[in-house]
Design a protein around this motif. Structure first.
Motif, PDB file in Angstrom:
ATOM      1  N   ARG A  88      -7.181  -6.950  -0.505  1.00 42.08           N
ATOM      2  CA  ARG A  88      -8.133  -7.779  -1.248  1.00 42.08           C
ATOM      3  C   ARG A  88      -8.125  -7.449  -2.737  1.00 42.08           C
ATOM      4  O   ARG A  88      -8.032  -8.340  -3.585  1.00 42.08           O
ATOM      5  N   LEU A  89      -8.193  -6.167  -3.065  1.00 38.71           N
ATOM      6  CA  LEU A  89      -8.284  -5.775  -4.468  1.00 38.71           C
ATOM      7  C   LEU A  89      -6.950  -5.886  -5.204  1.00 38.71           C
ATOM      8  O   LEU A  89      -6.916  -6.283  -6.376  1.00 38.71           O
ATOM      9  N   GLU A 117      -3.107  -8.444  -9.072  1.00 42.94           N
ATOM     10  CA  GLU A 117      -1.871  -9.206  -9.279  1.00 42.94           C
ATOM     11  C   GLU A 117      -2.153 -10.532  -9.970  1.00 42.94           C
ATOM     12  O   GLU A 117      -1.385 -10.961 -10.833  1.00 42.94           O
ATOM     13  N   GLN A 118      -3.245 -11.179  -9.629  1.00 40.86           N
ATOM     14  CA  GLN A 118      -3.610 -12.439 -10.287  1.00 40.86           C
ATOM     15  C   GLN A 118      -3.946 -12.207 -11.759  1.00 40.86           C
ATOM     16  O   GLN A 118      -3.585 -13.010 -12.619  1.00 40.86           O
ATOM     17  N   LEU A 177     -10.598  -1.921 -10.477  1.00 40.48           N
ATOM     18  CA  LEU A 177     -11.390  -2.942  -9.791  1.00 40.48           C
ATOM     19  C   LEU A 177     -12.264  -2.327  -8.701  1.00 40.48           C
ATOM     20  O   LEU A 177     -13.417  -2.726  -8.527  1.00 40.48           O
ATOM     21  N   LEU A 178     -11.736  -1.352  -7.965  1.00 35.83           N
ATOM     22  CA  LEU A 178     -12.527  -0.684  -6.931  1.00 35.83           C
ATOM     23  C   LEU A 178     -13.693   0.075  -7.554  1.00 35.83           C
ATOM     24  O   LEU A 178     -14.829  -0.020  -7.087  1.00 35.83           O
ATOM     25  N   ALA A 179     -13.420   0.832  -8.615  1.00 32.59           N
ATOM     26  CA  ALA A 179     -14.481   1.586  -9.275  1.00 32.59           C
ATOM     27  C   ALA A 179     -15.555   0.651  -9.818  1.00 32.59           C
ATOM     28  O   ALA A 179     -16.756   0.927  -9.692  1.00 32.59           O
ATOM     29  N   TYR A 223       0.830  -1.202   0.000  1.00 25.61           N
ATOM     30  CA  TYR A 223       0.000   0.000   0.000  1.00 25.61           C
ATOM     31  C   TYR A 223       0.867   1.256   0.000  1.00 25.61           C
ATOM     32  O   TYR A 223       0.523   2.255  -0.629  1.00 25.61           O
ATOM     33  N   SER A 224       1.997   1.199   0.670  1.00 29.27           N
ATOM     34  CA  SER A 224       2.900   2.356   0.709  1.00 29.27           C
ATOM     35  C   SER A 224       3.431   2.698  -0.686  1.00 29.27           C
ATOM     36  O   SER A 224       3.633   3.864  -1.008  1.00 29.27           O
TER      37      SER A 224
END
Length: 121
Positions: free
Chosen positions: A24-25, A30-31, A65-67, A5-6
């Protein structure tokens, strides 16, 4: 390799994803990156010339993905007469692949064929 995250907030300069959603996202991103590169991005990226580009791709894919998760592919919704419109112009996978292509298109990681180094293929 996990993208921390950093890295997202500092190096990439991202601010759209809350830290609580990052793990999670980003795992999903990455997958997808690993699938788009035919497994070439699984494992350790340390020392790879494309390392930061791959991390930036994961960051941008995670934002997408979040959006997508927040709006569930809806482009508009009306409560009065209950009308919902969905975005069908591009699939989520296609949007994510476009991001990977921007960051890793010139690395050979997206090449689907077999490379012959000794010309005995």
């Amino acid at each position: 390799m996990k993208v921390e995250y950093s890295f997202y907030t500092t190096t990439y300069g991202g601010s759209k994803i809350p830290e609580a959603d990052w793990s999670r996202l980003s795992q999903k991103a990455e997958q997808r990156l690993n699938a788009f590169t035919f497994g070439r991005c699984s494992g350790e990226w340390e020392g790879e010339p494309w390392r930061n580009n791959a991390k930036c791709a994961v960051c941008e894919m995670t934002e997408i993905l979040l959006a997508d998760e927040k709006r569930d592919r809806k482009t508009s919704e009306n409560n009065d007469g209950y009308s919902v419109s969905f975005d069908t112009s591009k699939s989520l996978s296609s949007l994510l692949y476009d991001v990977v292509r921007v960051y890793l298109g010139n690395t050979g990681l997206l090449y689907a064929g077999v490379r012959c180094h000794d010309h005995q293929c």
